[in-house]
Design a protein around this motif. Structure first.
Motif, PDB file in Angstrom:
ATOM      1  N   ASN A  11      22.610 -40.735  98.034  1.00 14.95           N
ATOM      2  CA  ASN A  11      23.682 -40.348  99.423  1.00 14.95           C
ATOM      3  C   ASN A  11      22.660 -40.607 100.710  1.00 14.95           C
ATOM      4  O   ASN A  11      22.858 -41.067 101.972  1.00 14.95           O
ATOM      5  CB  ASN A  11      24.129 -39.024  99.292  1.00 14.95           C
ATOM      6  N   VAL A  12      21.268 -39.987 100.829  1.00 10.31           N
ATOM      7  CA  VAL A  12      20.690 -40.156 102.157  1.00 10.31           C
ATOM      8  C   VAL A  12      19.269 -40.320 101.687  1.00 10.31           C
ATOM      9  O   VAL A  12      19.200 -39.143 101.754  1.00 10.31           O
ATOM     10  CB  VAL A  12      21.223 -38.734 102.706  1.00 10.31           C
ATOM     11  N   ASP A  13      19.321 -41.678 101.514  1.00  9.08           N
ATOM     12  CA  ASP A  13      18.039 -41.748 100.725  1.00  9.08           C
ATOM     13  C   ASP A  13      16.885 -42.438 101.903  1.00  9.08           C
ATOM     14  O   ASP A  13      15.792 -42.597 101.298  1.00  9.08           O
ATOM     15  CB  ASP A  13      18.110 -43.619 100.323  1.00  9.08           C
ATOM     16  N   LEU A  14      16.850 -41.682 102.998  1.00  5.14           N
ATOM     17  CA  LEU A  14      15.465 -42.125 103.742  1.00  5.14           C
ATOM     18  C   LEU A  14      15.058 -40.726 104.307  1.00  5.14           C
ATOM     19  O   LEU A  14      13.811 -40.547 104.542  1.00  5.14           O
ATOM     20  CB  LEU A  14      15.830 -42.975 104.767  1.00  5.14           C
ATOM     21  N   LEU A  15      15.460 -40.257 104.937  1.00  4.34           N
ATOM     22  CA  LEU A  15      15.943 -38.780 105.162  1.00  4.34           C
ATOM     23  C   LEU A  15      16.355 -37.443 104.729  1.00  4.34           C
ATOM     24  O   LEU A  15      17.839 -38.070 105.128  1.00  4.34           O
ATOM     25  CB  LEU A  15      15.309 -38.469 106.960  1.00  4.34           C
ATOM     26  N   ASN A  16      16.379 -36.165 104.229  1.00  4.51           N
ATOM     27  CA  ASN A  16      17.468 -35.459 104.018  1.00  4.51           C
ATOM     28  C   ASN A  16      16.850 -34.315 104.265  1.00  4.51           C
ATOM     29  O   ASN A  16      15.780 -33.319 104.031  1.00  4.51           O
ATOM     30  CB  ASN A  16      17.268 -35.219 102.301  1.00  4.51           C
ATOM     31  N   TRP A  17      17.941 -33.438 105.250  1.00  5.74           N
ATOM     32  CA  TRP A  17      17.949 -32.300 105.169  1.00  5.74           C
ATOM     33  C   TRP A  17      18.657 -31.516 104.472  1.00  5.74           C
ATOM     34  O   TRP A  17      20.247 -31.935 104.575  1.00  5.74           O
ATOM     35  CB  TRP A  17      18.011 -32.024 106.800  1.00  5.74           C
ATOM     36  N   ARG A  18      18.398 -30.250 103.913  1.00  2.06           N
ATOM     37  CA  ARG A  18      20.186 -29.619 103.721  1.00  2.06           C
ATOM     38  C   ARG A  18      20.444 -28.398 104.017  1.00  2.06           C
ATOM     39  O   ARG A  18      19.035 -27.906 104.587  1.00  2.06           O
ATOM     40  CB  ARG A  18      19.726 -29.351 101.914  1.00  2.06           C
ATOM     41  N   SER A  19      21.705 -27.717 103.865  1.00  2.21           N
ATOM     42  CA  SER A  19      22.246 -26.630 104.343  1.00  2.21           C
ATOM     43  C   SER A  19      21.853 -25.780 103.758  1.00  2.21           C
ATOM     44  O   SER A  19      21.075 -25.317 102.837  1.00  2.21           O
ATOM     45  CB  SER A  19      23.753 -26.728 104.709  1.00  2.21           C
ATOM     46  N   GLU A  20      21.693 -24.159 104.248  1.00  2.00           N
ATOM     47  CA  GLU A  20      20.836 -23.504 103.729  1.00  2.00           C
ATOM     48  C   GLU A  20      21.232 -23.291 102.677  1.00  2.00           C
ATOM     49  O   GLU A  20      20.940 -22.328 101.465  1.00  2.00           O
ATOM     50  CB  GLU A  20      21.137 -22.023 104.751  1.00  2.00           C
ATOM     51  N   THR A  21      22.891 -22.845 102.463  1.00  3.68           N
ATOM     52  CA  THR A  21      23.668 -22.625 101.315  1.00  3.68           C
ATOM     53  C   THR A  21      23.964 -24.142 100.001  1.00  3.68           C
ATOM     54  O   THR A  21      23.979 -23.926  99.053  1.00  3.68           O
ATOM     55  CB  THR A  21      24.996 -22.131 101.406  1.00  3.68           C
ATOM     56  N   GLY A  22      23.395 -24.940 100.478  1.00  3.61           N
ATOM     57  CA  GLY A  22      23.690 -26.465  99.968  1.00  3.61           C
ATOM     58  C   GLY A  22      24.759 -27.352 100.868  1.00  3.61           C
ATOM     59  O   GLY A  22      24.898 -28.275  99.271  1.00  3.61           O
TER      60      GLY A  22
END
Length: 160
Positions: A11-22
């Protein structure tokens, strides 16, 4: 919402940041004409924020950082409608062709920074990330071109 860097996915194939709870992923995904900055769900159920930024590095960084800054205002359990309402609507793509949206987005990012002056965001090594993103971007379109050629050959075989 606070985001932490994680591995890219489909879904986010270049750069990915996940929120604290996911619950959310903030990242960049490659599309045929460039890059989109998106706020999505880890399971891939659509995008709550979706900005076409093209391939201009300045716009990529500024849009991503503005979106990340604005998202600090939200609790992770917030109503996604509140998130959507907070962000300006892009009417012309890519972002460098939509100065009204770009200006409003930067203003919202600056206003959020004023509201949260003590909030520290994890720094991003943009030089390193651009190198990695370029490699992933090129790899994706090499695979896509190979797939297209395979489809063309299969269509020719079907005709015979």
């Amino acid at each position: 919402m606070i985001f932490t860097s994680t591995e890219p996915n489909i879904n986010v194939d270049l750069l990915n940041w996940r929120s604290e709870t996911g619950r959310f992923e903030l990242g960049m995904r490659s599309v045929i004409y460039g890059i989109r900055v998106v706020l999505s769900y880890p399971k891939g159920y659509g995008y709550e924020v979706n900005y076409c930024v093209g391939l201009n590095g300045t716009y990529i960084v500024l849009v991503f950082e503005a979106v990340r800054q604005v998202l600090l205002e939200f609790d992770e359990q917030c109503d996604v409608c509140d998130i959507r309402r907070k962000f300006p609507v892009q009417t012309i793509k890519p972002m460098n062709n939509d100065p009204v949206c770009f200006q409003h987005l930067l203003q919202k990012g600056a206003a959020s920074l004023e509201k949260n002056p003590d909030q520290e965001l994890e720094s991003i090594d943009w030089k390193k990330n651009f190198e990695v993103m370029e490699e992933r971007f090129q790899s994706r379109f090499t695979r896509k071109e190979a797939f297209r050629k395979e489809q063309q050959v299969n269509q020719q075989i079907d005709v015979l």
